[in-house]
Design an enzyme around this catalytic site. Structure first.
Site, PDB file in Angstrom:
ATOM      1  N   TYR A   1       0.809  -1.226   0.000  1.00  0.00           N
ATOM      2  CA  TYR A   1       0.000   0.000   0.000  1.00  0.00           C
ATOM      3  C   TYR A   1       0.839   1.272   0.000  1.00  0.00           C
ATOM      4  CZ  TYR A   1      -4.553   2.222   1.000  1.00  0.00           C
ATOM      5  OH  TYR A   1      -5.735   2.950   0.947  1.00  0.00           O
TER       6      TYR A   1
ATOM      7  N   LYS B   1      -2.441   9.302   0.701  1.00  0.00           N
ATOM      8  CA  LYS B   1      -3.513   9.643   1.664  1.00  0.00           C
ATOM      9  C   LYS B   1      -2.943  10.470   2.820  1.00  0.00           C
ATOM     10  CE  LYS B   1      -7.038   7.436  -0.281  1.00  0.00           C
ATOM     11  NZ  LYS B   1      -8.147   8.187  -0.895  1.00  0.00           N
TER      12      LYS B   1
HETATM   13  N1  LIG Z   1     -12.896   0.446  -0.206  1.00  0.00           N
HETATM   14  C1  LIG Z   1     -12.139   0.623   0.844  1.00  0.00           C
HETATM   15  O1  LIG Z   1     -11.720  -0.322   1.543  1.00  0.00           O
HETATM   16  C2  LIG Z   1     -11.794   2.015   1.280  1.00  0.00           C
HETATM   17  C3  LIG Z   1     -11.357   2.208   2.595  1.00  0.00           C
HETATM   18  C4  LIG Z   1     -11.015   3.485   3.016  1.00  0.00           C
HETATM   19  C5  LIG Z   1     -11.089   4.547   2.118  1.00  0.00           C
HETATM   20  N2  LIG Z   1     -11.497   4.318   0.855  1.00  0.00           N
HETATM   21  C6  LIG Z   1     -11.530   5.495  -0.044  1.00  0.00           C
HETATM   22  O2  LIG Z   1     -12.870   5.738  -0.410  1.00  0.00           O
HETATM   23  C7  LIG Z   1     -12.893   6.368  -1.684  1.00  0.00           C
HETATM   24  C8  LIG Z   1     -13.835   5.600  -2.609  1.00  0.00           C
HETATM   25  O3  LIG Z   1     -13.392   4.259  -2.666  1.00  0.00           O
HETATM   26  P1  LIG Z   1     -14.308   3.075  -3.177  1.00  0.00           P
HETATM   27  O4  LIG Z   1     -13.914   1.886  -2.398  1.00  0.00           O
HETATM   28  O5  LIG Z   1     -15.731   3.500  -3.241  1.00  0.00           O
HETATM   29  O6  LIG Z   1     -13.689   2.920  -4.655  1.00  0.00           O
HETATM   30  P2  LIG Z   1     -14.274   2.371  -6.027  1.00  0.00           P
HETATM   31  O7  LIG Z   1     -15.482   1.553  -5.838  1.00  0.00           O
HETATM   32  O8  LIG Z   1     -13.086   1.786  -6.721  1.00  0.00           O
HETATM   33  O9  LIG Z   1     -14.680   3.736  -6.777  1.00  0.00           O
HETATM   34  C9  LIG Z   1     -13.702   4.653  -7.147  1.00  0.00           C
HETATM   35  C10 LIG Z   1     -14.368   5.790  -7.896  1.00  0.00           C
HETATM   36  O10 LIG Z   1     -13.344   6.734  -8.253  1.00  0.00           O
HETATM   37  C11 LIG Z   1     -13.411   6.973  -9.655  1.00  0.00           C
HETATM   38  N3  LIG Z   1     -12.086   7.288 -10.165  1.00  0.00           N
HETATM   39  C12 LIG Z   1     -10.966   6.527 -10.131  1.00  0.00           C
HETATM   40  N4  LIG Z   1      -9.947   7.186 -10.707  1.00  0.00           N
HETATM   41  C13 LIG Z   1     -10.436   8.387 -11.097  1.00  0.00           C
HETATM   42  C14 LIG Z   1      -9.883   9.507 -11.743  1.00  0.00           C
HETATM   43  N5  LIG Z   1      -8.589   9.525 -12.115  1.00  0.00           N
HETATM   44  N6  LIG Z   1     -10.678  10.582 -12.000  1.00  0.00           N
HETATM   45  C15 LIG Z   1     -11.972  10.560 -11.642  1.00  0.00           C
HETATM   46  N7  LIG Z   1     -12.569   9.523 -11.033  1.00  0.00           N
HETATM   47  C16 LIG Z   1     -11.800   8.450 -10.767  1.00  0.00           C
HETATM   48  C17 LIG Z   1     -13.984   5.696 -10.230  1.00  0.00           C
HETATM   49  O11 LIG Z   1     -14.564   5.976 -11.478  1.00  0.00           O
HETATM   50  P3  LIG Z   1     -14.115   5.177 -12.822  1.00  0.00           P
HETATM   51  O12 LIG Z   1     -14.497   3.762 -12.628  1.00  0.00           O
HETATM   52  O13 LIG Z   1     -14.842   5.842 -13.901  1.00  0.00           O
HETATM   53  O14 LIG Z   1     -12.616   5.320 -12.925  1.00  0.00           O
HETATM   54  C18 LIG Z   1     -15.028   5.340  -9.164  1.00  0.00           C
HETATM   55  O15 LIG Z   1     -16.190   6.091  -9.363  1.00  0.00           O
HETATM   56  C19 LIG Z   1     -11.441   6.407  -2.170  1.00  0.00           C
HETATM   57  O16 LIG Z   1     -10.879   7.657  -1.858  1.00  0.00           O
HETATM   58  C20 LIG Z   1     -10.786   5.314  -1.346  1.00  0.00           C
HETATM   59  O17 LIG Z   1      -9.404   5.496  -1.186  1.00  0.00           O
HETATM   60  C21 LIG Z   1     -11.869   3.099   0.414  1.00  0.00           C
END
Ligand SMILES: NC(=O)c1ccc[n+]([C@@H]2O[C@H](COP(=O)([O-])OP(=O)(O)OC[C@H]3O[C@@H](n4cnc5c(N)ncnc54)[C@H](OP(=O)(O)O)[C@@H]3O)[C@@H](O)[C@H]2O)c1
Length: 249
Positions: A150, A157
């Site tokens: 990571y 982050k």
């Molecule tokens: N899942 C976890 O375990 C977790 C834990 C803690 C924090 N988070 C944080 O929560 C947030 C959302 O995560 P998630 O788990 O919901 O992720 P996710 O399901 O992978 O969704 C990511 C989103 O970001 C968009 N995206 C990616 N690259 C991009 C770019 N360059 N420009 C614009 N849009 C972009 C994707 O759209 P496209 O598909 O169109 O690229 C998608 O809509 C992130 O900041 C992540 O780090 C996640």
């Protein structure tokens, strides 16, 4: 011009989509941003519209400052205002330290850290028009702890959380409140890119003191709290939503 507007980056799925829908329920018109998944963005838009709110989709890679500027120009033209910006979009390369290349660093830091600075600048200009606004970013535990593979995401982050503190101070005179929400593992599509996904999920299930994994709604509830008037004296903070797992050694 009294209808409030919220931008959620990366709202084609996952936490971003759920936040967009919650904000639509709360009465905001929604700017949906995505990079690749048009289908997901269209589905979010359909659900926002079913809630009686306007949905405006913008495809933009937030790792590219020119695309960021174009996105905000479109928001200004369409709505002439912005009240809420949720900096949610993220990406990243999952590799051990010795396998990381410069392109991995640049890709990850551009999308996860640089985007917050340049989106916040543009958001602040629009928020000022109506006397202020709120910005919330989404972070993760890798900013403060070791997580396998990571490194670049964790560093990105950590930068996002530091930037949140600087923005909170310098945007306060514009009546813009800036905070972040950091989460433990949430079972979204993002985890599909983790080489150690199964292990990570099992550990979260077995070890989280709260007795279950963090769910999307747990994250969105805290985002909504930070976007509410109840939290207006919380500034530059990163609230950890992890069921207590980061308290363990
Ligand atoms: N899942 C976890 O375990 C977790 C834990 C803690 C924090 N988070 C944080 O929560 C947030 C959302 O995560 P998630 O788990 O919901 O992720 P996710 O399901 O992978 O969704 C990511 C989103 O970001 C968009 N995206 C990616 N690259 C991009 C770019 N360059 N420009 C614009 N849009 C972009 C994707 O759209 P496209 O598909 O169109 O690229 C998608 O809509 C992130 O900041 C992540 O780090 C996640």
């Amino acid at each position: 011009m009294t209808q409030k507007v919220a931008l959620i980056t990366g709202s084609s799925r996952g936490i971003g989509k759920a936040t967009a829908l919650r904000l639509a329920e709360a009465g905001y018109d929604i700017v949906i941003n995505y990079a690749r998944s048009k289908k997901g963005a269209l589905e979010t838009a359909e659900q926002v519209e079913a809630l009686g709110r306007k949905a405006f989709i913008i495809k933009a890679n937030v790792g590219d400052v020119a695309k960021i500027k174009d996105m905000f120009a479109q928001i200004e033209q369409e709505f002439g205002r912005l009240d809420i910006f949720v900096n949610n979009a993220a990406s990243g390369v999952q590799r051990p330290v010795m396998e990381l290349e410069e392109s991995h660093w640049d890709w990850t830091l551009n999308i996860n850290s640089k985007a917050l600075l340049f989106c916040a600048q543009e958001a602040a200009k629009l928020m000022e028009i109506n006397g202020g606004g709120k910005i919330v970013s989404i972070s993760s535990l890798g900013s403060i702890r070791y997580l396998e593979n990571y490194t670049v995401v964790g560093v990105s982050k950590a930068a996002l959380e530091a930037l949140t503190r600087y923005l909170a101070v310098e945007l306060a005179p514009k009546n813009i409140i800036v905070n972040a929400v950091s989460g433990g593992a949430v079972d979204t599509e993002a985890l599909k890119h983790f080489p150690n996904r199964e292990e990570l999920l099992q550990e979260a299930k077995d070890k989280t003191p709260a007795g279950r994994m963090v769910e999307i709604d747990d994250m969105v509830n805290t985002v909504m709290f930070l976007l509410s008037d109840d939290s207006s004296m919380i500034r530059g903070q990163t609230i950890i939503v992890d069921g207590g797992i980061s308290l363990l050694v």
